[in-house]
Each structure stands twice: as C-alpha cells, then as structure tokens.
Design an enzyme around this catalytic site. Structure first.
Site, PDB file in Angstrom:
ATOM      1  N   ASP A  75       3.745  43.617 -12.455  1.00 62.72           N
ATOM      2  CA  ASP A  75       3.661  42.930 -13.751  1.00 62.72           C
ATOM      3  C   ASP A  75       3.280  43.891 -14.880  1.00 62.72           C
ATOM      4  OD1 ASP A  75       4.384  40.456 -12.881  1.00 62.72           O
ATOM      5  OD2 ASP A  75       2.391  39.569 -12.952  1.00 62.72           O
ATOM      6  N   HIS A 116       7.693  36.670  -8.804  1.00 68.74           N
ATOM      7  CA  HIS A 116       6.422  37.101  -9.378  1.00 68.74           C
ATOM      8  C   HIS A 116       6.122  38.510  -8.900  1.00 68.74           C
ATOM      9  CE1 HIS A 116       5.162  33.579 -11.592  1.00 68.74           C
ATOM     10  NE2 HIS A 116       5.481  32.804 -10.563  1.00 68.74           N
TER      11      HIS A 116
END
Length: 383
Positions: A153, A123
C-alpha cells in the site's frame, strides 16, 4: 518548499493515494482532496495534513464536468480508482490530457491498468503476494505473513506514485508536456525488492524461509524479549560488530561456534534469548548505546517521539490537536518541508474557496450548490 506552486487534485481514496498526496503536500504542493458529498461520504483519510477538501458528487449530471474543469488548471491528478471508473464518467486521460496537455495523470492501482488481474479487487496482502515478496516473509515452519500493510500500500504504492509524479514534473520542465503514470502496487513492491532479486546468487537467500541471514534465521539479526516485557533489536552482521555484541552479552567468543555456523544458529538463539531476558530494555541500552554492536531498543508508538535520538532530531511533530506523527523525510538544507500543524480538513470544508481559486464565479458556485453537485461543510456549524 520544493513543490511550491504545484496544484494537485487528489480524488479521495484509501490509504495509498492519500499518502501520495500527503508527501506532495508536505513538500509544498497545493493539494486539494476531492471528496464525495459529506452527506454520503465518511471521512477515512487520516493523512489529510496540509490538504484542503472540496466535495463534488460525481454521480450528479454536472459533477464530472466540474472536475473536468478543475483539471484544466491543475498540474497533477491522483486517480485511486480501479481501471475504467473515470473513463465511464468521461474523465479518462484521453479527455483530461487533451484539455490540459500539461496535466500529470497519476493512476494508482493494485494490479495496474492492464493484465489478467487489472480489474480485480485486492488489498495490500494480495499485491504483496503477486509481487513475489510475500513468499520471502515469515519465520521458519510458519506461513508467509504480511507486515501490516506498509509494503504494498504505502511503499510500493503511495511512495512510488509520489516519486513518479515528481519525476514527471521534472521532465515537464523541458518537454512542456504532462503524461499518464501507471503506478501498480504489485510492480512497485517488486521494484522495492530489487535487492532480493539481485542478491539471490551471493548466498543470502539460498536456505528455506526463516533460515537465512536477514529473515530471522541468524541469532545476530533478531529481536529478543527483555526482563520488563519489552524488546531489543539486534543487527550485528559484520564480524567486528558481532564481536561487540558478544562482549556486551558477557560471552567469551573463544568458547562459541563460528558466527556463520548455520547449524549452531538455533542453539545460539536460545542462548541469546536466555541472556537478554535477564535485564530490562533500559539496562541493555546502557550497555550497548554508543557502541557499534548494532543493538537498539524496539520503540513503541508511545515512546518513540521521546527517545533521545528522535527528540534531538525533531523526528516527530505534534499538530494543534496534540496528535503526534512523523516529520516529513528526507530533510532538505535549502527548501525544507514545512508541514501543516492544523487538523485534517473536514469533507467539503474548502469547497467554495477552492472553486474560486480555480476560476469559478460565485454565481456558478451557487448554482452547483443548489443542484447538490457540490457541498460545503462549515466546521463552525458542527460545534
């Protein structure tokens, strides 16, 4: 709009890929989000503005063939999956780009499509860590911390991928050929940090984390709490701006240490904090607005859209569901973005509509529906 007429297929995924699709949609591309069946999928894309949704079950025998056919008429495919997922479905770039040599096949992953970590889960915090940037984030004597999931991200992933797609579209104008984009969030984040790398030898980062000019070490590049529990941001780096800060705080510069006296920074921080806590945020704004002291309010999501500066520029917009979100940026003078003001699409809401546009006949659509390869979700039926 700048991307008018560009057809994009965005395979439904998590945060980074939907942002890439959102950017393209806001600036005029016809973005179709390819979702799984609404019977099994949960809508997780909160960045569906301006997109349409087509539901295809890629686990059904004819599912991959349906997507392959769609790609023959698309300009861009956004692949958010881990390496090898689409290859197992017979939808790898060797096949789809052979079918459609003009296709831009954008692959957005955490670690990239090669390397030791390529197939490993991760992540934002993991990509940030491997990029080297996480080691620079945090206050003195504290662990490194990730600033929400914005850097890897969205900035290193979604925005960098969108930029890659636009550059590939531009190159295709002269070559007539598409290409594969390997957008790694690790490398995208590292690229964003180019300034950090290139400025290491000029004294900006030669002290431990949290003790440097821009990482909360300096008292004049910091946030301070105000009397009403809100915050003020201070960024008075240059001497002339620092002088205005000192004046606004009611201090006498002649009685203070030099601005760049590192050893005095901790004590100066305490002094500034004791002063800022005595007035409200609004009161400090009255003092510092329209000056070059580089002092601004730390706005919350509740008040950012109504702030005079943002309101004057129309920096935030409201859709037909009364939801507020940022206006597309940057602003173009001749072909501005015209974002949709409609709600985000339901999964499968535009399945039949999109398939017809991509050349499927009504009979073919009916057959795919009967075989549960595709799904249609009529919003009216859910009311």
């Amino acid at each position: 709009m700048a991307l008018h007429g560009v057809r994009v297929l965005e395979l439904a995924g998590l945060a980074p890929a939907p942002l890439c699709g959102l950017v393209l949609a806001d600036f005029g591309a016809q973005v179709v989000r390819v979702d799984r069946s609404p019977r099994t999928a949960v809508a997780t894309d909160v960045q569906g503005r301006g997109k349409r949704s087509l539901a295809v079950d890629l686990k059904q025998p004819l599912g991959p063939a349906t997507l392959r056919r769609l790609c023959q008429k698309a300009d861009v495919l956004i692949d958010p999956f881990r390496p090898g997922v689409l290859e197992k479905l017979g939808l790898g770039p060797d096949i789809l780009c052979h079918d459609n040599p003009k296709l831009i096949y954008a692959r957005l992953t955490g670690f990239g499509h090669a390397g030791k970590y390529a197939k490993m889960a991760g992540h934002d915090i993991n990509y940030l860590a491997v990029s080297g940037v996480l080691s620079k984030l945090g206050r003195k004597d504290e662990n490194p911390y990730a600033p929400i999931n914005l850097l890897a991200d969205f900035a290193g992933g979604g925005v960098m991928c969108a930029m890659g797609v636009i550059m590939a579209l531009y190159e295709r104008v002269t070559s007539g050929k598409g290409q594969v984009i390997d957008a790694s969030m690790v490398e995208g984040t590292a690229y964003l940090s180019s300034f950090l790398w290139k400025s290491q030898n000029i004294g900006l980062w030669n002290r431990p984390r949290g003790e440097n000019l821009l990482d909360s070490g300096a008292p004049f590049y910091e946030t301070y709490k105000t009397a009403d529990g809100k915050y003020i941001a201070v960024g008075a780096l240059e001497p002339q701006f620092y002088a205005q800060l000192i004046s606004g705080l009611g201090l006498d510069s002649r009685k203070l240490p030099s601005q760049m006296s590192f050893s005095d920074w901790p004590e100066m921080k305490k002094m500034f904090a004791d002063i800022f806590i005595k007035k409200t945020q609004a009161e400090w704004c009255e003092i510092f607005d329209d000056t070059d002291a580089c002092v601004t309010p730390v706005l919350t999501f509740d008040d950012v859209a109504s702030h005079p500066h943002n309101k004057e520029r129309g920096s935030f917009l409201k859709n037909d569901q009364e939801e507020i979100s940022p206006r597309p940026s940057p602003v173009f003078s001749r072909t501005p973005a015209t974002p949709s003001f409609k709600r985000d699409p339901f999964i499968g809401e535009h399945t039949k509509e999109v398939l017809l546009e991509y050349g499927f006949t009504k009979e073919e659509i009916s057959k795919l529906h009967s075989l549960k390869v595709i799904e249609s979700n009529n919003p009216k039926a859910n009311l």
